[in-house]
Design a protein around this motif. Sequence first.
Motif, PDB file in Angstrom:
ATOM      1  N   SER A   1       0.833  -1.204   0.000  1.00 43.61           N
ATOM      2  CA  SER A   1       0.000   0.000   0.000  1.00 43.61           C
ATOM      3  C   SER A   1       0.866   1.251   0.000  1.00 43.61           C
ATOM      4  O   SER A   1       1.978   1.262   0.507  1.00 43.61           O
ATOM      5  CB  SER A   1      -0.927   0.003   1.214  1.00 43.61           C
ATOM      6  OG  SER A   1      -0.172   0.126   2.404  1.00 43.61           O
ATOM      7  N   GLU A   2       0.321   2.329  -0.554  1.00 44.80           N
ATOM      8  CA  GLU A   2       1.023   3.609  -0.590  1.00 44.80           C
ATOM      9  C   GLU A   2       1.249   4.146   0.819  1.00 44.80           C
ATOM     10  O   GLU A   2       2.217   4.850   1.082  1.00 44.80           O
ATOM     11  CB  GLU A   2       0.224   4.621  -1.416  1.00 44.80           C
ATOM     12  CG  GLU A   2       0.152   4.271  -2.885  1.00 44.80           C
ATOM     13  CD  GLU A   2      -0.595   5.331  -3.680  1.00 44.80           C
ATOM     14  OE1 GLU A   2      -1.004   6.348  -3.066  1.00 44.80           O
ATOM     15  OE2 GLU A   2      -0.777   5.142  -4.898  1.00 44.80           O
ATOM     16  N   LEU A   3       0.325   3.810   1.730  1.00 47.65           N
ATOM     17  CA  LEU A   3       0.454   4.294   3.104  1.00 47.65           C
ATOM     18  C   LEU A   3       1.739   3.785   3.740  1.00 47.65           C
ATOM     19  O   LEU A   3       2.423   4.495   4.473  1.00 47.65           O
ATOM     20  CB  LEU A   3      -0.754   3.837   3.921  1.00 47.65           C
ATOM     21  CG  LEU A   3      -0.796   4.268   5.378  1.00 47.65           C
ATOM     22  CD1 LEU A   3      -0.958   5.777   5.478  1.00 47.65           C
ATOM     23  CD2 LEU A   3      -1.931   3.568   6.115  1.00 47.65           C
ATOM     24  N   GLU A   4       2.129   2.525   3.439  1.00 46.44           N
ATOM     25  CA  GLU A   4       3.322   1.935   4.024  1.00 46.44           C
ATOM     26  C   GLU A   4       4.590   2.355   3.285  1.00 46.44           C
ATOM     27  O   GLU A   4       5.664   2.381   3.873  1.00 46.44           O
ATOM     28  CB  GLU A   4       3.216   0.410   4.009  1.00 46.44           C
ATOM     29  CG  GLU A   4       2.247  -0.163   5.028  1.00 46.44           C
ATOM     30  CD  GLU A   4       2.259  -1.674   4.982  1.00 46.44           C
ATOM     31  OE1 GLU A   4       2.845  -2.277   5.894  1.00 46.44           O
ATOM     32  OE2 GLU A   4       1.690  -2.249   4.038  1.00 46.44           O
ATOM     33  N   VAL A   5       4.455   2.647   1.996  1.00 46.91           N
ATOM     34  CA  VAL A   5       5.636   2.992   1.210  1.00 46.91           C
ATOM     35  C   VAL A   5       6.284   4.253   1.731  1.00 46.91           C
ATOM     36  O   VAL A   5       7.483   4.320   1.967  1.00 46.91           O
ATOM     37  CB  VAL A   5       5.263   3.132  -0.288  1.00 46.91           C
ATOM     38  CG1 VAL A   5       6.439   3.736  -1.069  1.00 46.91           C
ATOM     39  CG2 VAL A   5       4.893   1.781  -0.853  1.00 46.91           C
ATOM     40  N   GLY A   6       5.440   5.308   1.905  1.00 46.88           N
ATOM     41  CA  GLY A   6       5.930   6.514   2.567  1.00 46.88           C
ATOM     42  C   GLY A   6       6.682   7.490   1.692  1.00 46.88           C
ATOM     43  O   GLY A   6       7.886   7.686   1.867  1.00 46.88           O
ATOM     44  N   GLY A   7       6.028   8.117   0.768  1.00 45.63           N
ATOM     45  CA  GLY A   7       6.607   9.231   0.011  1.00 45.63           C
ATOM     46  C   GLY A   7       7.478   8.821  -1.157  1.00 45.63           C
ATOM     47  O   GLY A   7       7.584   7.647  -1.528  1.00 45.63           O
ATOM     48  N   THR A   8       8.160   9.836  -1.712  1.00 47.83           N
ATOM     49  CA  THR A   8       8.945   9.641  -2.936  1.00 47.83           C
ATOM     50  C   THR A   8      10.121   8.700  -2.717  1.00 47.83           C
ATOM     51  O   THR A   8      10.367   7.780  -3.510  1.00 47.83           O
ATOM     52  CB  THR A   8       9.472  10.999  -3.437  1.00 47.83           C
ATOM     53  OG1 THR A   8       8.369  11.884  -3.620  1.00 47.83           O
ATOM     54  CG2 THR A   8      10.216  10.838  -4.756  1.00 47.83           C
ATOM     55  N   MET A   9      10.859   8.894  -1.629  1.00 44.66           N
ATOM     56  CA  MET A   9      12.002   8.027  -1.373  1.00 44.66           C
ATOM     57  C   MET A   9      11.566   6.604  -1.075  1.00 44.66           C
ATOM     58  O   MET A   9      12.231   5.637  -1.476  1.00 44.66           O
ATOM     59  CB  MET A   9      12.815   8.581  -0.194  1.00 44.66           C
ATOM     60  CG  MET A   9      13.670   9.786  -0.547  1.00 44.66           C
ATOM     61  SD  MET A   9      14.799   9.440  -1.923  1.00 44.66           S
ATOM     62  CE  MET A   9      15.798   8.114  -1.228  1.00 44.66           C
ATOM     63  N   GLY A  10      10.458   6.473  -0.399  1.00 44.61           N
ATOM     64  CA  GLY A  10       9.949   5.133  -0.137  1.00 44.61           C
ATOM     65  C   GLY A  10       9.588   4.416  -1.428  1.00 44.61           C
ATOM     66  O   GLY A  10       9.879   3.219  -1.594  1.00 44.61           O
ATOM     67  N   GLN A  11       8.975   5.141  -2.349  1.00 48.84           N
ATOM     68  CA  GLN A  11       8.602   4.531  -3.622  1.00 48.84           C
ATOM     69  C   GLN A  11       9.854   4.184  -4.436  1.00 48.84           C
ATOM     70  O   GLN A  11       9.921   3.142  -5.084  1.00 48.84           O
ATOM     71  CB  GLN A  11       7.698   5.488  -4.413  1.00 48.84           C
ATOM     72  CG  GLN A  11       7.053   4.864  -5.642  1.00 48.84           C
ATOM     73  CD  GLN A  11       6.129   3.702  -5.290  1.00 48.84           C
ATOM     74  OE1 GLN A  11       5.234   3.827  -4.466  1.00 48.84           O
ATOM     75  NE2 GLN A  11       6.378   2.550  -5.900  1.00 48.84           N
ATOM     76  N   ARG A  12      10.857   5.080  -4.384  1.00 47.62           N
ATOM     77  CA  ARG A  12      12.109   4.800  -5.106  1.00 47.62           C
ATOM     78  C   ARG A  12      12.770   3.555  -4.537  1.00 47.62           C
ATOM     79  O   ARG A  12      13.262   2.683  -5.282  1.00 47.62           O
ATOM     80  CB  ARG A  12      13.041   6.009  -4.999  1.00 47.62           C
ATOM     81  CG  ARG A  12      14.368   5.818  -5.735  1.00 47.62           C
ATOM     82  CD  ARG A  12      15.300   6.980  -5.434  1.00 47.62           C
ATOM     83  NE  ARG A  12      14.819   8.203  -6.019  1.00 47.62           N
ATOM     84  CZ  ARG A  12      15.138   8.602  -7.252  1.00 47.62           C
ATOM     85  NH1 ARG A  12      15.912   7.854  -8.022  1.00 47.62           N
ATOM     86  NH2 ARG A  12      14.680   9.748  -7.724  1.00 47.62           N
ATOM     87  N   ALA A  13      12.772   3.447  -3.200  1.00 45.37           N
ATOM     88  CA  ALA A  13      13.381   2.279  -2.567  1.00 45.37           C
ATOM     89  C   ALA A  13      12.637   1.003  -2.944  1.00 45.37           C
ATOM     90  O   ALA A  13      13.244  -0.028  -3.249  1.00 45.37           O
ATOM     91  CB  ALA A  13      13.384   2.464  -1.050  1.00 45.37           C
ATOM     92  N   LEU A  14      11.308   1.080  -2.919  1.00 51.79           N
ATOM     93  CA  LEU A  14      10.507  -0.101  -3.248  1.00 51.79           C
ATOM     94  C   LEU A  14      10.765  -0.545  -4.680  1.00 51.79           C
ATOM     95  O   LEU A  14      10.928  -1.739  -4.957  1.00 51.79           O
ATOM     96  CB  LEU A  14       9.023   0.203  -3.034  1.00 51.79           C
ATOM     97  CG  LEU A  14       8.051  -0.931  -3.379  1.00 51.79           C
ATOM     98  CD1 LEU A  14       8.320  -2.150  -2.508  1.00 51.79           C
ATOM     99  CD2 LEU A  14       6.597  -0.471  -3.194  1.00 51.79           C
ATOM    100  N   ASN A  15      10.815   0.429  -5.606  1.00 56.72           N
ATOM    101  CA  ASN A  15      11.044   0.090  -7.010  1.00 56.72           C
ATOM    102  C   ASN A  15      12.382  -0.610  -7.201  1.00 56.72           C
ATOM    103  O   ASN A  15      12.508  -1.593  -7.951  1.00 56.72           O
ATOM    104  CB  ASN A  15      10.985   1.348  -7.883  1.00 56.72           C
ATOM    105  CG  ASN A  15       9.583   1.954  -7.916  1.00 56.72           C
ATOM    106  OD1 ASN A  15       8.605   1.274  -7.612  1.00 56.72           O
ATOM    107  ND2 ASN A  15       9.494   3.222  -8.287  1.00 56.72           N
ATOM    108  N   SER A  16      13.421  -0.099  -6.512  1.00 62.28           N
ATOM    109  CA  SER A  16      14.756  -0.696  -6.640  1.00 62.28           C
ATOM    110  C   SER A  16      14.790  -2.087  -6.043  1.00 62.28           C
ATOM    111  O   SER A  16      15.354  -3.024  -6.626  1.00 62.28           O
ATOM    112  CB  SER A  16      15.793   0.202  -5.957  1.00 62.28           C
ATOM    113  OG  SER A  16      15.815   1.483  -6.556  1.00 62.28           O
ATOM    114  N   LEU A  17      14.188  -2.245  -4.861  1.00 63.99           N
ATOM    115  CA  LEU A  17      14.206  -3.550  -4.193  1.00 63.99           C
ATOM    116  C   LEU A  17      13.425  -4.597  -4.974  1.00 63.99           C
ATOM    117  O   LEU A  17      13.848  -5.750  -5.085  1.00 63.99           O
ATOM    118  CB  LEU A  17      13.658  -3.415  -2.774  1.00 63.99           C
ATOM    119  CG  LEU A  17      14.510  -2.598  -1.799  1.00 63.99           C
ATOM    120  CD1 LEU A  17      13.763  -2.381  -0.491  1.00 63.99           C
ATOM    121  CD2 LEU A  17      15.839  -3.306  -1.542  1.00 63.99           C
TER     122      LEU A  17
END
Length: 947
Positions: free
Chosen positions: A248-264
């Motif tokens: 969920s977007e709530l857990e991802v946490g912003g732009t850096m969180g999304q960048r981290a998720l995409n890389s992982l």
Amino acid sequence: MSLKPWREIARPHKDVLEGSFKQSEFAADITQVASGTAPAEYQDAEKFFSRTYITEGMRLLLISVAQRLAGQGGDPVIQLQTAFGGGKTHTMLAVYHLASREVSTDKLMGVPPVLDEAGIHDLPRAKIAVIDGIKLSPSQPRKYGNTSVNTLWGELAYQLLGEQGYEMVAGSDADGTSPGKEVLTALIRQAAPCVILIDELVAFIRQLELGKQYKAGTFDSNISFIQGLTEAMKAVPNAILLASLPESELEVGGTMGQRALNSLEKYFARVESVWKPVGTEEAFEIVRRRLFENPGERAQVEGISRQFSDFYRQHADKFPVETQSNEYFERLCRSYPIHPEIFDRLYEDWSTLEKFQRTRGVLQYMAIVIHRLWNSDNKDALIMPGSLPLEDSNVRNKSIHYLPQGWEPVIEREVDGPRSAPYDIDGHHTLFGGVQAARRTARTIFLGSAPSTREQMIRGVQAERILLGTVQPGQAIGVFEDVLKRLRDRLHYLYAEQDRYWLDTKPNLRREMESRKQNINERDELLPLLKERVNRIFGRNHQFGGIHVFTPSVDVPDDYGSGPRLVVLPTNAAYSRAETNQAFGEAEKILRNRGDQPRQKQNRLIFLAPDFDVVSRLKEQGRIYLAWRSIVTDIESGTLNQDLTHLNQAKRHRDGSEQSLTQLIRETYKWLIAPVEEFIKGKPTLNWEVVSVSPTAPNLVQAIEDKLREEEWLIYEWSPIHLRNVLKQWYLKDGVTEVSALKVWQDTCHYLYLPRLVNDNVFRNAIAQGVESEDYFGFASDKEGDRYLGFSFGRGSIASLDESSLLIDREAAAAYAERIRQAMQPTPQPTQPGETGGTPTPGTTSETGTTPPPTPGETGQPSAGSTAAVKKQFYGTIALDPVKAKMDFATLMDEVVQQFTAKLGVDVTISVEIEAKSRDGFDEALQRTVKENCNVLRFSNAEFEEE
């Protein structure tokens, strides 16, 4: 089998019963377990598995873990990516306890069958490293004795092999660079068999801003570490990595969180085996295991479930189609004592809310609900959506915790609690209150609709699902259907479209309607509406001379008419069974007077009165309809600024209230009242006869006419014997032998003690039938001296009914008929030799006197030997009153022309001669109109002339 309450069969866990649980304890914390500080239900492996239901996804994962640790295959890397609260941390705990082997596997409930399926007989004890991204800080090292650990790889190495393992990565840990694949492979191989559990990895890496150096390394160095670690796991056959990634977007946490998720995700995707999340069906058992110490004996559970299943099948048209299958019976058994509909709504609807954690959120919510229901001695057979105790502050607060602002007042006023409208409805209606129908229905609507948003194309919960969430076997479904309509018409935050209902924080238009309803003027707006609608239900096809709705006495005609007149009394003249009656007073005013003048034809009136007990509801419904109608008009014209949803809602309410108004009119106007007079001590005394007309009859006028015929308040067919009795009782007595027929007919229209005939044709028919026999009376069209003209008795027919028509006493008519017969018989004459006998013609004289001529209407055949000429032609002329010409001409056709046209071989020619004179002359427009009409009608001659 009786329908026992759930609390007599199932028993919750002690912490649920006592309310001593902590909501945080529902959130499994793997770091606390690793450090030995977790609650016993998570820390103790035996207790953990006793309360854990091994789902299909967990079973497959444990098989893979066991095979991997035993070096018999399995997946090296497993990514756990599910929605918030999807059970991934709980799954990690299961792996932790399985791999740690602190308790033998035979004591772990559900584990032996998993190992048997994996083909593992001796599961090795594994080293375990737990990395929690929330607990670790990128800037603050962690102390282990004299060792200071900065990075994820330093933490991993120390947990697996202690100081020896840390030495392998000490340089990389100090300068924050990834140790590389070879170093990590050596580390993992030396620690194997081992399990690495990484939770909340994104929460750690998203803190590393791009281009910045931290003690824990840079963003890129941490991503490189994950890449190297996943590759290393592939190289070691008895090592396994489990990592949780948010969905969920709530857990991802912003732009850096999304960048981290995409890389992982990119690196995990190379070797991952995505774990299957918990299904709704499996959630039944998860929640039941966690909340209930004993869900009940199997036989009892199946007995209750069977009663529900059979009830749904008996009323298949009222419930969702899935309830008709045997699979739904199994669902009832698996989820007992919680109804499956609660799980469906929480997992399908509430889990779409960002704050709502799937399994964990359901556990937290249901624990509070069960605690409250247990303490309030709830007697429901199942915990259903309608059972939710939203009046309890804890349950209500937990419910609105997941929702946007504004729901608390909605629940308090419209759903549950002592100040709510459903509570008031249940309190004032025994039928509803006995089963808490209003509250249960409102709670079910709340659970099924609160998570929806205004952007959705289709909102709300269907009526069949509302019934599914409220009705228990043995209860009347109709009660809940009725209360649903009651709630729809009363609540300010409830919306309805077709068969779907939903609650919203934005008020509907009911409050606007209530305000407008109060301002409607009864005289100028309400009564004209009711008059028009009452008029509408009668139509035009009836036998009344007129139907007069809310008509003042001066405007009710006082005439003989073509039929009796039905007077519909206004709402302030309602009928009640009580002694004081408004209807009788108003009806008598109209009956006795026409305005300021006495009414003559009183026996031509019948009254229809409203029911006193329903009038107030009728007026209220009329105001509601007028209010909704004005709202629709104002929205369409732009005067009232509302959206399309509110316009559609207003139109539905307008149409529904109009339908209810029509039905209430039928329920209100049901008392048929007929005035009658009885002679008491020689004086006529007015009485009222009252009978009800069924409000469900398809045709009101027909129902009224049938009732009038049935009660004999209106005579549609009158037997001659009844006419004879009336004549004997009121007219032909004390030596009177004849009476004007027209007077008798008119008297039946005047006097309430005489029969009330539909029209004069009934009177004519009674006379016509009577004169065909010699048993009743005689008839004459006129009388000259002692001679009756157009005399009929025992034969013949009657002429038109006018002032000269007479009804004759039977005995007098019989005596007169005998005289005629005697007068018609020829007197024998002595015959002289050589003379021939003959019959004297009318007007000739014999020795005994003059033979009277036959009376008009009598017929006879000439005697044998008569020399009278045969009549072969008829010609007649009559002057018609131009005002009554249409009616008189019809009579002329019936009484004269038809006598000829009924005979074969008779040629009839009719000519009409019209002559009109004017002292001032005819204007050109009139001449043109008359000439055009005469041409159309094919007049042979039509001319205007000068005098």
